[in-house]
Design a protein around this motif. Structure first.
Motif, PDB file in Angstrom:
ATOM      1  N   MET A  60     -59.697  67.972  28.640  1.00  0.00           N
ATOM      2  CA  MET A  60     -58.566  67.350  27.905  1.00  0.00           C
ATOM      3  C   MET A  60     -59.088  66.027  27.338  1.00  0.00           C
ATOM      4  SD  MET A  60     -55.124  66.113  30.078  1.00  0.00           S
ATOM      5  CE  MET A  60     -53.914  67.063  29.195  1.00  0.00           C
ATOM      6  N   TYR A  61     -60.226  65.476  28.120  1.00  0.00           N
ATOM      7  CA  TYR A  61     -60.482  64.359  27.956  1.00  0.00           C
ATOM      8  C   TYR A  61     -61.141  64.283  26.032  1.00  0.00           C
ATOM      9  CZ  TYR A  61     -64.060  60.333  27.324  1.00  0.00           C
ATOM     10  OH  TYR A  61     -64.628  59.173  26.833  1.00  0.00           O
ATOM     11  N   GLN A  62     -61.800  65.306  25.838  1.00  0.00           N
ATOM     12  CA  GLN A  62     -62.296  65.573  24.626  1.00  0.00           C
ATOM     13  C   GLN A  62     -61.202  65.558  23.443  1.00  0.00           C
ATOM     14  OE1 GLN A  62     -63.405  67.214  27.194  1.00  0.00           O
ATOM     15  NE2 GLN A  62     -65.456  66.108  27.193  1.00  0.00           N
ATOM     16  N   SER A  63     -59.808  65.830  23.952  1.00  0.00           N
ATOM     17  CA  SER A  63     -58.990  65.886  23.016  1.00  0.00           C
ATOM     18  C   SER A  63     -58.532  64.183  22.410  1.00  0.00           C
ATOM     19  CB  SER A  63     -57.505  66.317  23.589  1.00  0.00           C
ATOM     20  OG  SER A  63     -57.734  67.837  24.194  1.00  0.00           O
ATOM     21  N   TYR A  64     -58.872  63.436  22.964  1.00  0.00           N
ATOM     22  CA  TYR A  64     -58.657  61.824  22.758  1.00  0.00           C
ATOM     23  C   TYR A  64     -60.047  61.315  22.342  1.00  0.00           C
ATOM     24  CZ  TYR A  64     -54.296  63.368  25.010  1.00  0.00           C
ATOM     25  OH  TYR A  64     -53.234  63.997  25.634  1.00  0.00           O
ATOM     26  N   PHE A  65     -61.080  61.609  23.178  1.00  0.00           N
ATOM     27  CA  PHE A  65     -62.223  60.543  22.843  1.00  0.00           C
ATOM     28  C   PHE A  65     -63.516  61.347  22.435  1.00  0.00           C
ATOM     29  CE2 PHE A  65     -59.758  58.849  26.239  1.00  0.00           C
ATOM     30  CZ  PHE A  65     -59.415  57.617  25.724  1.00  0.00           C
ATOM     31  N   GLU A  66     -64.207  60.594  21.567  1.00  0.00           N
ATOM     32  CA  GLU A  66     -65.509  61.086  21.204  1.00  0.00           C
ATOM     33  C   GLU A  66     -66.247  59.853  21.228  1.00  0.00           C
ATOM     34  OE1 GLU A  66     -67.505  63.180  17.466  1.00  0.00           O
ATOM     35  OE2 GLU A  66     -65.498  63.022  17.435  1.00  0.00           O
ATOM     36  N   ASP A  67     -67.599  60.121  21.901  1.00  0.00           N
ATOM     37  CA  ASP A  67     -68.479  59.019  22.128  1.00  0.00           C
ATOM     38  C   ASP A  67     -67.736  57.462  22.554  1.00  0.00           C
ATOM     39  OD1 ASP A  67     -70.767  60.584  21.259  1.00  0.00           O
ATOM     40  OD2 ASP A  67     -70.212  59.920  19.280  1.00  0.00           O
ATOM     41  N   TRP A  68     -67.151  57.738  23.587  1.00  0.00           N
ATOM     42  CA  TRP A  68     -66.281  56.612  24.104  1.00  0.00           C
ATOM     43  C   TRP A  68     -65.350  56.070  23.370  1.00  0.00           C
ATOM     44  CZ3 TRP A  68     -68.772  53.289  28.569  1.00  0.00           C
ATOM     45  CH2 TRP A  68     -69.616  54.007  29.311  1.00  0.00           C
ATOM     46  N   GLU A  69     -65.115  56.400  22.185  1.00  0.00           N
ATOM     47  CA  GLU A  69     -64.053  55.830  21.168  1.00  0.00           C
ATOM     48  C   GLU A  69     -62.996  56.773  20.887  1.00  0.00           C
ATOM     49  OE1 GLU A  69     -64.338  52.845  19.910  1.00  0.00           O
ATOM     50  OE2 GLU A  69     -66.255  52.306  21.014  1.00  0.00           O
ATOM     51  N   VAL A  70     -61.685  56.356  20.808  1.00  0.00           N
ATOM     52  CA  VAL A  70     -60.542  57.136  20.466  1.00  0.00           C
ATOM     53  C   VAL A  70     -61.014  57.756  19.076  1.00  0.00           C
ATOM     54  CG1 VAL A  70     -58.127  57.264  19.912  1.00  0.00           C
ATOM     55  CG2 VAL A  70     -59.068  55.508  21.891  1.00  0.00           C
ATOM     56  N   LYS A  71     -60.609  59.159  19.026  1.00  0.00           N
ATOM     57  CA  LYS A  71     -60.901  60.057  17.963  1.00  0.00           C
ATOM     58  C   LYS A  71     -60.229  59.248  16.589  1.00  0.00           C
ATOM     59  CE  LYS A  71     -62.227  64.394  19.848  1.00  0.00           C
ATOM     60  NZ  LYS A  71     -61.863  65.779  19.725  1.00  0.00           N
ATOM     61  N   ALA A  72     -60.923  59.410  15.519  1.00  0.00           N
ATOM     62  CA  ALA A  72     -60.576  59.122  14.179  1.00  0.00           C
ATOM     63  C   ALA A  72     -58.988  59.614  13.820  1.00  0.00           C
ATOM     64  CB  ALA A  72     -61.637  59.148  13.132  1.00  0.00           C
ATOM     65  N   ASN A  73     -58.598  60.651  14.372  1.00  0.00           N
ATOM     66  CA  ASN A  73     -57.491  61.153  13.704  1.00  0.00           C
ATOM     67  C   ASN A  73     -56.192  60.470  14.241  1.00  0.00           C
ATOM     68  OD1 ASN A  73     -58.057  62.433  16.250  1.00  0.00           O
ATOM     69  ND2 ASN A  73     -56.940  64.301  15.713  1.00  0.00           N
ATOM     70  N   PHE A  74     -56.156  59.499  15.152  1.00  0.00           N
ATOM     71  CA  PHE A  74     -55.116  58.783  15.583  1.00  0.00           C
ATOM     72  C   PHE A  74     -55.014  57.639  14.827  1.00  0.00           C
ATOM     73  CE2 PHE A  74     -56.460  61.137  19.274  1.00  0.00           C
ATOM     74  CZ  PHE A  74     -55.402  61.380  20.263  1.00  0.00           C
ATOM     75  N   THR A  75     -53.478  57.151  14.747  1.00  0.00           N
ATOM     76  CA  THR A  75     -53.213  55.884  14.053  1.00  0.00           C
ATOM     77  C   THR A  75     -53.035  54.757  14.925  1.00  0.00           C
ATOM     78  OG1 THR A  75     -52.025  57.791  12.465  1.00  0.00           O
ATOM     79  CG2 THR A  75     -51.243  55.132  12.629  1.00  0.00           C
ATOM     80  N   LYS A  76     -53.147  53.667  14.608  1.00  0.00           N
ATOM     81  CA  LYS A  76     -53.119  52.458  15.434  1.00  0.00           C
ATOM     82  C   LYS A  76     -51.659  51.678  15.265  1.00  0.00           C
ATOM     83  CE  LYS A  76     -57.916  50.908  14.935  1.00  0.00           C
ATOM     84  NZ  LYS A  76     -58.853  49.986  14.640  1.00  0.00           N
ATOM     85  N   GLU A  77     -51.057  51.267  16.658  1.00  0.00           N
ATOM     86  CA  GLU A  77     -50.195  50.568  16.447  1.00  0.00           C
ATOM     87  C   GLU A  77     -50.564  49.460  17.544  1.00  0.00           C
ATOM     88  OE1 GLU A  77     -45.847  49.325  15.820  1.00  0.00           O
ATOM     89  OE2 GLU A  77     -47.158  50.896  15.155  1.00  0.00           O
ATOM     90  N   PHE A  78     -50.291  48.304  17.194  1.00  0.00           N
ATOM     91  CA  PHE A  78     -50.815  47.145  18.141  1.00  0.00           C
ATOM     92  C   PHE A  78     -49.539  46.485  19.058  1.00  0.00           C
ATOM     93  CE2 PHE A  78     -53.240  47.109  14.207  1.00  0.00           C
ATOM     94  CZ  PHE A  78     -54.654  47.308  14.719  1.00  0.00           C
ATOM     95  N   VAL A  79     -49.957  46.154  20.274  1.00  0.00           N
ATOM     96  CA  VAL A  79     -48.929  45.670  21.134  1.00  0.00           C
ATOM     97  C   VAL A  79     -49.446  44.301  21.702  1.00  0.00           C
ATOM     98  CG1 VAL A  79     -47.731  45.775  23.343  1.00  0.00           C
ATOM     99  CG2 VAL A  79     -48.109  47.996  22.101  1.00  0.00           C
ATOM    100  N   SER A  80     -48.536  43.172  21.369  1.00  0.00           N
ATOM    101  CA  SER A  80     -48.968  41.899  21.472  1.00  0.00           C
ATOM    102  C   SER A  80     -48.104  40.998  21.898  1.00  0.00           C
ATOM    103  CB  SER A  80     -49.682  41.385  20.138  1.00  0.00           C
ATOM    104  OG  SER A  80     -50.235  40.102  20.394  1.00  0.00           O
ATOM    105  N   LEU A  81     -48.253  39.736  22.470  1.00  0.00           N
ATOM    106  CA  LEU A  81     -47.307  38.817  22.493  1.00  0.00           C
ATOM    107  C   LEU A  81     -46.525  38.281  21.425  1.00  0.00           C
ATOM    108  CD1 LEU A  81     -49.486  36.574  25.192  1.00  0.00           C
ATOM    109  CD2 LEU A  81     -47.515  38.197  25.696  1.00  0.00           C
ATOM    110  N   TRP A  82     -47.281  38.458  20.489  1.00  0.00           N
ATOM    111  CA  TRP A  82     -46.638  38.021  19.036  1.00  0.00           C
ATOM    112  C   TRP A  82     -46.608  39.095  18.163  1.00  0.00           C
ATOM    113  CZ3 TRP A  82     -51.434  36.419  21.252  1.00  0.00           C
ATOM    114  CH2 TRP A  82     -51.200  35.265  22.052  1.00  0.00           C
ATOM    115  N   GLY A  83     -45.572  39.056  17.216  1.00  0.00           N
ATOM    116  CA  GLY A  83     -45.332  40.092  16.232  1.00  0.00           C
ATOM    117  C   GLY A  83     -46.081  40.151  15.004  1.00  0.00           C
ATOM    118  N   GLY A  84     -47.425  39.929  15.005  1.00  0.00           N
ATOM    119  CA  GLY A  84     -48.274  39.900  13.966  1.00  0.00           C
ATOM    120  C   GLY A  84     -49.606  39.162  14.278  1.00  0.00           C
ATOM    121  N   TRP A  85     -50.466  39.225  13.491  1.00  0.00           N
ATOM    122  CA  TRP A  85     -51.742  38.464  13.544  1.00  0.00           C
ATOM    123  C   TRP A  85     -51.682  37.180  13.477  1.00  0.00           C
ATOM    124  CZ3 TRP A  85     -54.521  41.765  15.817  1.00  0.00           C
ATOM    125  CH2 TRP A  85     -54.592  43.221  15.585  1.00  0.00           C
TER     126      TRP A  85
END
Length: 139
Positions: A1-26
């Motif tokens: 199951m791990y290999q479905s998400y990670f490759e070489d300690w990194e999240v696989k490239a076929n995932f999209t990023k959404e950021f969660v922060s204290l602020w609503g943007g950079w």
């Protein structure tokens, strides 16, 4: 199951990023705010993960063993404030929510990343983000 998400300690490239922060943007020119974050504000991230564990099965990714570990007590996976301020990025938490097919990673500068596949995970996680008094945004 791990290999479905990670490759070489990194999240696989076929995932999209959404950021969660204290602020609503950079922050940009407002980066001085990073130095003003209180322990109470910082604790919102642990609250977010705790809330998620009440609504979903959450697993901890162990990159060294290349396994997803069951979690008996989600709070055992948290760093305290002082540990968090000094820990190396190799110790950042990586959580997997198999039900939503997404990964949540701890990052620098009071930011977590939700790695998802545009499958509705963000919409399902948004109420938990709001309840923890955090904000989310994409690039």
């Amino acid at each position: 199951m791990y290999q479905s998400y990670f490759e070489d300690w990194e999240v696989k490239a076929n995932f999209t990023k959404e950021f969660v922060s204290l602020w609503g943007g950079w922050l940009g020119d407002e980066s001085y705010k990073l130095d003003l974050v209180t322990e109470n504000e910082w604790s919102r991230f642990n609250e977010f993960i705790k809330l998620l564990s009440q609504g979903f099965m959450v697993k901890l990714a162990d990159c060294k063993s290349e396994k997803l570990l069951d979690i008996n007590n989600i709070q055992d996976t948290f760093s305290n404030y002082s540990e968090s301020m000094t820990k190396d990025s190799s110790l950042f938490s990586r959580y997997v929510l198999p039900e939503l097919d997404c990964v949540i990673t701890e990052e620098w500068d009071y930011t977590y990343i939700i790695w998802h596949k545009n499958n509705g995970a963000i919409e399902k996680l948004a109420p938990f983000i709001t309840k923890a008094k955090l904000k989310h945004f994409c690039n």
